[in-house]
Design a protein around this motif. Structure first.
Motif, PDB file in Angstrom:
ATOM      1  N   TYR A  67       0.801  -1.333  -0.029  1.00 55.97           N
ATOM      2  CA  TYR A  67       0.025   0.013   0.032  1.00 55.97           C
ATOM      3  C   TYR A  67       0.758   1.350  -0.009  1.00 55.97           C
ATOM      4  CZ  TYR A  67       0.959   0.533   4.929  1.00 55.97           C
ATOM      5  OH  TYR A  67       1.587   0.735   6.170  1.00 55.97           O
ATOM      6  N   ARG A  92       0.334   5.372   1.264  1.00 56.80           N
ATOM      7  CA  ARG A  92      -0.421   6.363   2.152  1.00 56.80           C
ATOM      8  C   ARG A  92       0.204   7.825   1.907  1.00 56.80           C
ATOM      9  NH1 ARG A  92       0.306   5.407   8.213  1.00 56.80           N
ATOM     10  NH2 ARG A  92       2.432   6.498   7.722  1.00 56.80           N
ATOM     11  N   LEU A 130      -9.042   3.591  -1.278  1.00 53.07           N
ATOM     12  CA  LEU A 130      -9.668   3.287  -2.622  1.00 53.07           C
ATOM     13  C   LEU A 130      -9.321   1.951  -3.126  1.00 53.07           C
ATOM     14  CD1 LEU A 130      -7.827   6.708  -4.051  1.00 53.07           C
ATOM     15  CD2 LEU A 130     -10.145   6.389  -2.783  1.00 53.07           C
ATOM     16  N   ASP A 182      -9.425  -0.574  -6.349  1.00 50.26           N
ATOM     17  CA  ASP A 182      -9.458  -0.487  -7.911  1.00 50.26           C
ATOM     18  C   ASP A 182     -10.556  -1.514  -8.529  1.00 50.26           C
ATOM     19  OD1 ASP A 182      -7.610   1.366  -8.898  1.00 50.26           O
ATOM     20  OD2 ASP A 182      -5.888   0.227  -7.970  1.00 50.26           O
ATOM     21  N   ARG A 214      -1.507   0.364  -7.937  1.00 47.78           N
ATOM     22  CA  ARG A 214      -1.146   1.542  -7.717  1.00 47.78           C
ATOM     23  C   ARG A 214      -0.373   2.219  -8.817  1.00 47.78           C
ATOM     24  NH1 ARG A 214       2.645   0.824  -2.755  1.00 47.78           N
ATOM     25  NH2 ARG A 214       3.020  -1.188  -4.083  1.00 47.78           N
ATOM     26  N   ALA A 248      -6.486   5.233  -9.345  1.00 39.62           N
ATOM     27  CA  ALA A 248      -6.287   5.537  -7.795  1.00 39.62           C
ATOM     28  C   ALA A 248      -5.298   6.554  -7.638  1.00 39.62           C
ATOM     29  CB  ALA A 248      -6.178   4.051  -7.043  1.00 39.62           C
ATOM     30  N   GLY A 249      -4.289   6.516  -8.316  1.00 39.19           N
ATOM     31  CA  GLY A 249      -3.060   7.491  -7.835  1.00 39.19           C
ATOM     32  C   GLY A 249      -3.462   8.682  -8.066  1.00 39.19           C
ATOM     33  N   ALA A 298      -5.906   9.810  -5.423  1.00 37.18           N
ATOM     34  CA  ALA A 298      -5.512   9.862  -4.060  1.00 37.18           C
ATOM     35  C   ALA A 298      -4.953  11.732  -3.961  1.00 37.18           C
ATOM     36  CB  ALA A 298      -4.357   9.033  -3.859  1.00 37.18           C
ATOM     37  N   TRP A 331      -5.456   5.962   1.314  1.00 35.81           N
ATOM     38  CA  TRP A 331      -4.615   4.789   1.186  1.00 35.81           C
ATOM     39  C   TRP A 331      -5.029   4.034  -0.106  1.00 35.81           C
ATOM     40  CZ3 TRP A 331      -2.075   2.239   5.674  1.00 35.81           C
ATOM     41  CH2 TRP A 331      -2.392   3.292   6.895  1.00 35.81           C
ATOM     42  N   THR A 332      -4.002   3.685  -0.929  1.00 32.67           N
ATOM     43  CA  THR A 332      -4.093   2.958  -2.080  1.00 32.67           C
ATOM     44  C   THR A 332      -3.410   1.859  -1.881  1.00 32.67           C
ATOM     45  OG1 THR A 332      -2.319   4.138  -3.309  1.00 32.67           O
ATOM     46  CG2 THR A 332      -4.402   5.007  -3.570  1.00 32.67           C
ATOM     47  N   TYR A 333      -3.878   0.768  -2.679  1.00 32.25           N
ATOM     48  CA  TYR A 333      -3.226  -0.511  -2.336  1.00 32.25           C
ATOM     49  C   TYR A 333      -3.314  -1.247  -3.531  1.00 32.25           C
ATOM     50  CZ  TYR A 333      -7.722  -3.244  -1.607  1.00 32.25           C
ATOM     51  OH  TYR A 333      -8.804  -3.633  -1.921  1.00 32.25           O
ATOM     52  N   ASP A 334      -2.459  -2.368  -3.700  1.00 31.41           N
ATOM     53  CA  ASP A 334      -2.490  -3.393  -4.890  1.00 31.41           C
ATOM     54  C   ASP A 334      -3.171  -4.592  -4.569  1.00 31.41           C
ATOM     55  OD1 ASP A 334      -0.749  -1.745  -6.371  1.00 31.41           O
ATOM     56  OD2 ASP A 334       1.201  -3.015  -5.687  1.00 31.41           O
TER      57      ASP A 334
END
Length: 263
Positions: free
Chosen positions: A14, A16, A25, A27, A33, A38-39, A42, A52-55
């Motif tokens: 992730y 942050r 978020l 996807d 990411r 999402a990027g 964010a 917080w974005t995550y794979d």
């Protein structure tokens, strides 16, 4: 790289950014990411929130522990929510919208939910997905035909054949092929929601929290009908159309709506 360990031991990567209340978020298909909306979204939200974005598992820098199940993806979100302090706002797009709804129905720690265009087929405005669609997708992945799986997916979501052919020549094509094995994951998240039948509201009966379901004013009618159906199935949902938007939602169009909703 930052990561959190999910219940089955899988590492979920992730990022942050920002400062303020936590927003996670989720996807849609093939995005992670380093490739997807999402990027940029964010960055649009980071002036008001810690974003917080995550794979999702199997993508980017996250692990992928077999066998796959939707419950494992919900557990991934649970681990991320706890890492974020156990008190978050949750936003999902496309198949990520469905996963976010499943998480909201099963997990605590979510204040509000917002989703954009779950790719359901709930009536006769679009041809239902074939009953053997997932079996065929599984077979292509098992046979190493990742490019064919990506092309099949693109045609399924309405991309003309000539554009699919052009995509095979573009720089992002190898990146898409690397995450092609996660396409069956997304269709397992969707479940039987592509059969052209009304939604089973019991699936999200546990999502007892304020929810915002959005669609785009220029999106196909079947997707708009799907969003309306989900708004009707969630216990406490509002429905809103974003003028001029399609399924390829612009971050700058949705960011002000999310800021207002999550305020």
């Amino acid at each position: 790289m930052s990561s959190v360990i999910s219940a089955d031991g899988t590492a979920i990567a992730y990022t942050r950014i920002g400062q303020g209340p936590a927003v996670v978020l989720v996807d849609g298909a093939m995005c992670f990411r380093r490739m997807g909306p999402a990027g940029p979204l964010a960055r649009q939200l980071a002036d008001r929130f810690t974003v917080w974005t995550y794979d999702r598992r199997g993508r980017g820098e996250s692990g992928d522990t077999a066998p796959y199940s939707v419950e494992r993806e919900v557990e991934d979100l649970d681990a991320l929510i706890k890492e974020a302090g156990g008190d978050v706002y949750l936003y999902g797009i496309s198949s990520g919208a469905v996963l976010a709804c499943d998480a909201a129905a099963r997990l605590g720690g979510i204040r509000k939910l917002a989703v954009y265009e779950p790719p359901f087929i709930v009536d006769g405005t679009h041809e239902p997905r074939p009953d053997d669609y997932l079996d065929r997708m599984d077979a292509m992945i098992a046979q190493g035909r990742r490019g064919d799986a990506v092309a099949t997916f693109m045609r399924t979501v309405g991309m003309p054949a000539f554009l699919v052919a052009l995509f095979r020549l573009m720089p992002n094509w190898p990146k898409l092929k690397r995450v092609a094995h996660t396409l069956p994951y997304d269709f397992r998240v969707l479940g039987d929601t592509g059969a052209g039948r009304p939604l089973n509201a019991q699936r999200w009966a546990g999502a007892q929290l304020p929810a915002l379901v959005m669609d785009g004013g220029k999106s196909p009618q079947y997707m708009r009908n799907a969003a309306k159906a989900l708004a009707g199935a969630l216990p406490q949902a509002e429905y809103r159309t974003l003028p001029g938007q399609t399924h390829l939602l612009k971050p700058e169009a949705v960011a002000p709506v999310l800021k207002e909703w999550f305020a």
